[in-house]
Motif scaffolding. Structure first.
Motif: not given
Length: 128
Positions: A17-44
């Motif tokens: 804390e600002d006054d130098g004391s400490t307090s117990e606190q929970n933090a919530r986290f969100l783990e996310v996956e992003f996936s993307g694909s790229v394909r290159c095709l021949a002109d024929q």
């Protein structure tokens, strides 16, 4: 492009804390996956194997949830914001791989242009 929530978890810890004391606190986290694909095709169009290059990229993102959020708010955040945050890294990775392999650089569209082709989809949450 697809996103999915891998984990939604809390971590207990001490906060100074600002006054130098400490307090117990929970933090919530969100783990996310992003996936993307790229394909290159021949002109024929009649070529037997038109696919010249195929790259599938998965990125992991970790967010701290700062306030109490409803589940539909979390899903909306993942659907709209995760691609916006991940696409610059996805584009850079694809460009870097092409450069290392001495391929011509693949220019991946910016987020706004990619969204015009269809919104990224959120797949079901990962099972534990």
């Amino acid at each position: 492009m697809a996103t999915r929530i891998l984990q939604d978890f809390e971590v207990a810890g001490e906060v100074e804390e600002d006054d130098g004391s400490t307090s117990e606190q929970n933090a919530r986290f969100l783990e996310v996956e992003f996936s993307g694909s790229v394909r290159c095709l021949a002109d024929q169009p009649d070529a037997e194997d038109r696919e010249l290059i195929a790259m599938d990229v998965c990125l992991g993102l970790l967010y701290e949830v700062a306030a109490e959020c409803a589940e539909d708010g979390i899903d909306e955040f993942v659907r709209m914001n995760v691609p916006y945050h991940a696409i610059p890294y996805w584009r850079e990775h694809i460009h870097g791989v092409c450069a290392k392999r001495r391929f011509r650089p693949i220019t991946v569209p910016m987020y706004i242009q990619a969204m015009q082709q269809g919104e990224p989809r959120v797949v079901e949450k990962a099972e534990d």
